[in-house]
Design a protein around this motif. Structure first.
Motif, PDB file in Angstrom:
ATOM      1  N   ILE A 121       0.828  -1.207   0.000  1.00 26.16           N
ATOM      2  CA  ILE A 121       0.000   0.000   0.000  1.00 26.16           C
ATOM      3  C   ILE A 121       0.861   1.255   0.000  1.00 26.16           C
ATOM      4  O   ILE A 121       0.634   2.193  -0.770  1.00 26.16           O
ATOM      5  CB  ILE A 121      -0.957  -0.007   1.219  1.00 26.16           C
ATOM      6  N   ASN A 122       1.871   1.273   0.854  1.00 24.75           N
ATOM      7  CA  ASN A 122       2.721   2.458   0.952  1.00 24.75           C
ATOM      8  C   ASN A 122       3.583   2.661  -0.293  1.00 24.75           C
ATOM      9  O   ASN A 122       3.832   3.797  -0.711  1.00 24.75           O
ATOM     10  CB  ASN A 122       3.585   2.380   2.209  1.00 24.75           C
ATOM     11  N   LYS A 123       4.038   1.580  -0.900  1.00 24.32           N
ATOM     12  CA  LYS A 123       4.810   1.689  -2.131  1.00 24.32           C
ATOM     13  C   LYS A 123       3.957   2.269  -3.261  1.00 24.32           C
ATOM     14  O   LYS A 123       4.478   2.909  -4.179  1.00 24.32           O
ATOM     15  CB  LYS A 123       5.360   0.325  -2.538  1.00 24.32           C
ATOM     16  N   ALA A 124       2.640   2.017  -3.180  1.00 22.95           N
ATOM     17  CA  ALA A 124       1.720   2.517  -4.208  1.00 22.95           C
ATOM     18  C   ALA A 124       1.221   3.926  -3.898  1.00 22.95           C
ATOM     19  O   ALA A 124       0.330   4.437  -4.572  1.00 22.95           O
ATOM     20  CB  ALA A 124       0.535   1.565  -4.343  1.00 22.95           C
ATOM     21  N   GLY A 125       1.770   4.563  -2.860  1.00 24.65           N
ATOM     22  CA  GLY A 125       1.384   5.937  -2.546  1.00 24.65           C
ATOM     23  C   GLY A 125       0.565   6.083  -1.288  1.00 24.65           C
ATOM     24  O   GLY A 125       0.116   7.189  -0.950  1.00 24.65           O
ATOM     25  N   GLY A 126       0.330   4.989  -0.564  1.00 24.99           N
ATOM     26  CA  GLY A 126      -0.425   5.062   0.685  1.00 24.99           C
ATOM     27  C   GLY A 126      -1.923   5.141   0.454  1.00 24.99           C
ATOM     28  O   GLY A 126      -2.436   4.760  -0.601  1.00 24.99           O
ATOM     29  N   ILE A 127      -2.623   5.635   1.446  1.00 28.72           N
ATOM     30  CA  ILE A 127      -4.077   5.785   1.379  1.00 28.72           C
ATOM     31  C   ILE A 127      -4.395   7.273   1.327  1.00 28.72           C
ATOM     32  O   ILE A 127      -4.129   8.003   2.288  1.00 28.72           O
ATOM     33  CB  ILE A 127      -4.760   5.146   2.604  1.00 28.72           C
ATOM     34  N   ASN A 128      -4.925   7.691   0.221  1.00 27.29           N
ATOM     35  CA  ASN A 128      -5.228   9.120   0.032  1.00 27.29           C
ATOM     36  C   ASN A 128      -4.016  10.001   0.347  1.00 27.29           C
ATOM     37  O   ASN A 128      -4.118  11.058   0.968  1.00 27.29           O
ATOM     38  CB  ASN A 128      -6.424   9.531   0.905  1.00 27.29           C
ATOM     39  N   GLY A 129      -2.843   9.509  -0.067  1.00 23.64           N
ATOM     40  CA  GLY A 129      -1.612  10.269   0.107  1.00 23.64           C
ATOM     41  C   GLY A 129      -0.934  10.119   1.447  1.00 23.64           C
ATOM     42  O   GLY A 129       0.121  10.716   1.679  1.00 23.64           O
ATOM     43  N   LYS A 130      -1.508   9.316   2.357  1.00 22.89           N
ATOM     44  CA  LYS A 130      -0.925   9.147   3.688  1.00 22.89           C
ATOM     45  C   LYS A 130      -0.409   7.720   3.877  1.00 22.89           C
ATOM     46  O   LYS A 130      -0.991   6.769   3.370  1.00 22.89           O
ATOM     47  CB  LYS A 130      -1.961   9.459   4.768  1.00 22.89           C
ATOM     48  N   LYS A 131       0.683   7.595   4.600  1.00 24.41           N
ATOM     49  CA  LYS A 131       1.264   6.292   4.878  1.00 24.41           C
ATOM     50  C   LYS A 131       0.389   5.508   5.855  1.00 24.41           C
ATOM     51  O   LYS A 131      -0.251   6.079   6.737  1.00 24.41           O
ATOM     52  CB  LYS A 131       2.669   6.455   5.481  1.00 24.41           C
ATOM     53  N   LEU A 132       0.372   4.184   5.674  1.00 21.94           N
ATOM     54  CA  LEU A 132      -0.339   3.303   6.598  1.00 21.94           C
ATOM     55  C   LEU A 132       0.672   2.649   7.522  1.00 21.94           C
ATOM     56  O   LEU A 132       1.751   2.239   7.086  1.00 21.94           O
ATOM     57  CB  LEU A 132      -1.098   2.228   5.817  1.00 21.94           C
ATOM     58  N   GLU A 133       0.324   2.550   8.800  1.00 24.11           N
ATOM     59  CA  GLU A 133       1.209   1.926   9.787  1.00 24.11           C
ATOM     60  C   GLU A 133       0.433   0.888  10.581  1.00 24.11           C
ATOM     61  O   GLU A 133      -0.694   1.129  11.031  1.00 24.11           O
ATOM     62  CB  GLU A 133       1.777   2.989  10.742  1.00 24.11           C
ATOM     63  N   LEU A 134       1.038  -0.277  10.763  1.00 21.14           N
ATOM     64  CA  LEU A 134       0.450  -1.334  11.584  1.00 21.14           C
ATOM     65  C   LEU A 134       1.158  -1.377  12.928  1.00 21.14           C
ATOM     66  O   LEU A 134       2.377  -1.549  12.994  1.00 21.14           O
ATOM     67  CB  LEU A 134       0.586  -2.688  10.881  1.00 21.14           C
ATOM     68  N   VAL A 135       0.389  -1.215  14.004  1.00 18.18           N
ATOM     69  CA  VAL A 135       0.930  -1.290  15.364  1.00 18.18           C
ATOM     70  C   VAL A 135       0.460  -2.614  15.960  1.00 18.18           C
ATOM     71  O   VAL A 135      -0.680  -2.745  16.397  1.00 18.18           O
ATOM     72  CB  VAL A 135       0.440  -0.108  16.229  1.00 18.18           C
ATOM     73  N   ASN A 136       1.343  -3.612  15.944  1.00 21.73           N
ATOM     74  CA  ASN A 136       0.947  -4.938  16.423  1.00 21.73           C
ATOM     75  C   ASN A 136       1.421  -5.174  17.853  1.00 21.73           C
ATOM     76  O   ASN A 136       2.537  -4.822  18.218  1.00 21.73           O
ATOM     77  CB  ASN A 136       1.529  -6.033  15.528  1.00 21.73           C
ATOM     78  N   ILE A 137       0.540  -5.761  18.665  1.00 19.55           N
ATOM     79  CA  ILE A 137       0.898  -6.177  20.016  1.00 19.55           C
ATOM     80  C   ILE A 137       0.786  -7.695  20.085  1.00 19.55           C
ATOM     81  O   ILE A 137      -0.283  -8.261  19.815  1.00 19.55           O
ATOM     82  CB  ILE A 137      -0.029  -5.535  21.070  1.00 19.55           C
ATOM     83  N   ASN A 138       1.867  -8.357  20.417  1.00 16.58           N
ATOM     84  CA  ASN A 138       1.877  -9.808  20.535  1.00 16.58           C
ATOM     85  C   ASN A 138       1.058 -10.227  21.758  1.00 16.58           C
ATOM     86  O   ASN A 138       1.431  -9.921  22.891  1.00 16.58           O
ATOM     87  CB  ASN A 138       3.314 -10.316  20.665  1.00 16.58           C
ATOM     88  N   SER A 139      -0.031 -10.930  21.514  1.00 21.85           N
ATOM     89  CA  SER A 139      -0.898 -11.356  22.620  1.00 21.85           C
ATOM     90  C   SER A 139      -0.424 -12.653  23.256  1.00 21.85           C
ATOM     91  O   SER A 139      -1.045 -13.147  24.204  1.00 21.85           O
ATOM     92  CB  SER A 139      -2.330 -11.551  22.105  1.00 21.85           C
ATOM     93  N   GLU A 140       0.643 -13.239  22.717  1.00 24.65           N
ATOM     94  CA  GLU A 140       1.234 -14.460  23.264  1.00 24.65           C
ATOM     95  C   GLU A 140       0.249 -15.630  23.253  1.00 24.65           C
ATOM     96  O   GLU A 140       0.358 -16.556  24.062  1.00 24.65           O
ATOM     97  CB  GLU A 140       1.779 -14.223  24.667  1.00 24.65           C
ATOM     98  N   SER A 141      -0.719 -15.596  22.339  1.00 21.52           N
ATOM     99  CA  SER A 141      -1.727 -16.660  22.196  1.00 21.52           C
ATOM    100  C   SER A 141      -2.563 -16.828  23.456  1.00 21.52           C
ATOM    101  O   SER A 141      -3.099 -17.906  23.728  1.00 21.52           O
ATOM    102  CB  SER A 141      -1.059 -18.003  21.843  1.00 21.52           C
ATOM    103  N   ASP A 142      -2.683 -15.781  24.218  1.00 23.55           N
ATOM    104  CA  ASP A 142      -3.357 -15.830  25.509  1.00 23.55           C
ATOM    105  C   ASP A 142      -4.554 -14.876  25.508  1.00 23.55           C
ATOM    106  O   ASP A 142      -4.422 -13.705  25.135  1.00 23.55           O
ATOM    107  CB  ASP A 142      -2.375 -15.443  26.618  1.00 23.55           C
ATOM    108  N   ASN A 143      -5.718 -15.364  25.934  1.00 23.45           N
ATOM    109  CA  ASN A 143      -6.929 -14.540  25.915  1.00 23.45           C
ATOM    110  C   ASN A 143      -6.795 -13.290  26.783  1.00 23.45           C
ATOM    111  O   ASN A 143      -7.217 -12.198  26.398  1.00 23.45           O
ATOM    112  CB  ASN A 143      -8.126 -15.359  26.383  1.00 23.45           C
TER     113      ASN A 143
END
Length: 378
Positions: free
Chosen positions: A54-76
């Motif tokens: 997505i970002n290589k193609a110019g992002g979303i409406n000109g803005k970069k997309l960022e994924l903020v992932n939190i590892n849940s450790e497979s735990d509820n």
């Protein structure tokens, strides 16, 4: 200058920077450690690949997309904590949900209260049912009900009427059992015996010995992770010479590796990811899957697992909604629900106010393992 400073200060108090930010953020709940890491790690890699494309193609409406992932450790419990942290950040616009079905169930109420859309990667239909009570929850993977219809149709064609069901005691396994019990009769199939095992069990011989006494025509194993391979090896060791059907969670190279030669002949209702070369040239998913496989293999130096496709699709669906709706949580939810005929890696998606499953039945193929490889079934 004084007026400008006052205006900037007022905007900060009102939260305007989130609107003016040049980066659009989405949250991730993908498990990179613990019992479901074999699903969550490729899911995260697929999501990250989507962001990169997505970002290589110019992002979303000109803005970069960022994924903020939190590892849940497979735990509820850890997943609940992660949702609290992510939804507490006003600039997190939507969530790519966990691979773990149980964790998806665990956070539904919190996601609903937060008013933020979550595209879950859990495989249970119940995650989004009833829709009127789970308006903020959507699914990206194949669901148990959908793939079971393909599986049962295959049994019907082969004249299989009496089966055994061996399922894990996890949320995924229990949901699969409930759905199979609900719809098997519609295809003239009867579950003669049902047995349960722990998802971390290392031996299912006692349950399979009980199944052997029933002289059934096929065995269905419904679980995730290494347990599927354990069950298949035990089935071969006991000489149970009947067709073996596995859940869609088995369409994974880890299963082939763990089950070894015992995997040959097993039947798996699946996405088309592993059989792209066998698809018709006019299949709309073919070019999408081919690009995904090429880009993923180039970046990670190995072919993608089906779970990578789930994470990729969930991220792409959210991105499409953000493009249409802008950085507003409610508008993004509405935009996801309005998506029609989105061609993804796992399937073709069409949502509605009554359907948060998304994937169309034409997205599912019946696979059979031959010589340690996934192939199209007959």
């Amino acid at each position: 200058m004084r007026q400008l400073l006052i205006a900037c200060f007022a905007c900060a108090l009102l939260g305007a920077p989130a609107v003016q930010a040049q980066t659009l953020k989405i949250g991730g709940l993908l498990e990179t450690s613990g019992s479901v890491a074999s699903l969550g790690q490729p899911g995260l890699e697929g999501a990250e690949l989507a962001v990169e494309q997505i970002n290589k193609a110019g992002g979303i409406n000109g803005k970069k997309l960022e994924l903020v992932n939190i590892n849940s450790e497979s735990d509820n419990t850890q997943t609940v904590s992660a949702v609290k942290r992510l939804t507490g950040q006003s600039d997190i616009l939507a969530l790519v949900g966990p691979m773990n079905t149980g964790s998806s169930y665990a956070v539904i109420d919190m996601v609903q209260r937060a008013g933020i859309a979550m595209v879950s990667n859990g495989g249970s239909r119940g995650i989004v049912l009833p829709v009127e009570k789970k308006k903020w929850i959507f699914l990206a993977p194949l669901t148990d009900t959908l793939v079971q219809k393909v599986m049962l149709e295959d049994m019907k064609k082969k004249g299989i009427e009496r089966i055994a069901l061996l399922n894990s005691d996890s949320a995924f396994g229990t949901s699969g059992r409930e759905q199979l019990e609900t719809q098997a009769a519609d295809y003239g199939v009867k579950i003669d015996i049902q047995q349960t095992f722990g998802n971390n069990d290392k031996d299912m011989t006692p349950q399979l010995t009980n199944i052997r006494s029933k002289d059934v025509q096929a065995i269905v194993v419904w679980s995730t992770g290494p347990a599927q391979a354990v069950a298949v090896r035990n089935i071969r060791q006991l000489g149970l010479d009947v067709p073996v059907y596995l859940s869609h969670a088995a369409n994974d190279y880890n299963f082939l590796r763990l089950a070894g030669e015992s995997s040959n002949g097993v039947l798996i209702p699946s996405s088309k990811l592993y059989v792209t070369d066998s698809l018709a040239e006019d299949d709309p998913q073919k070019p999408v899957i081919e690009r995904f496989v090429a880009d993923y293999t180039s970046r990670y130096k190995r072919p993608p697992a089906t779970f990578a496709g789930n994470g990729y699709d969930a991220t792409m669906l959210i991105a499409e909604a953000i493009k249409a709706a802008g950085p507003d949580r409610k508008a993004i939810r509405d935009a996801i629900e309005a998506i029609q005929n989105h061609v993804g890696v796992t399937g073709i998606y069409s949502y509605s106010a009554d359907d948060h499953f998304g994937i169309l039945p034409s997205s599912v193929e019946m696979l059979v393992v031959k010589d340690g490889q996934f192939t199209l079934g007959n």
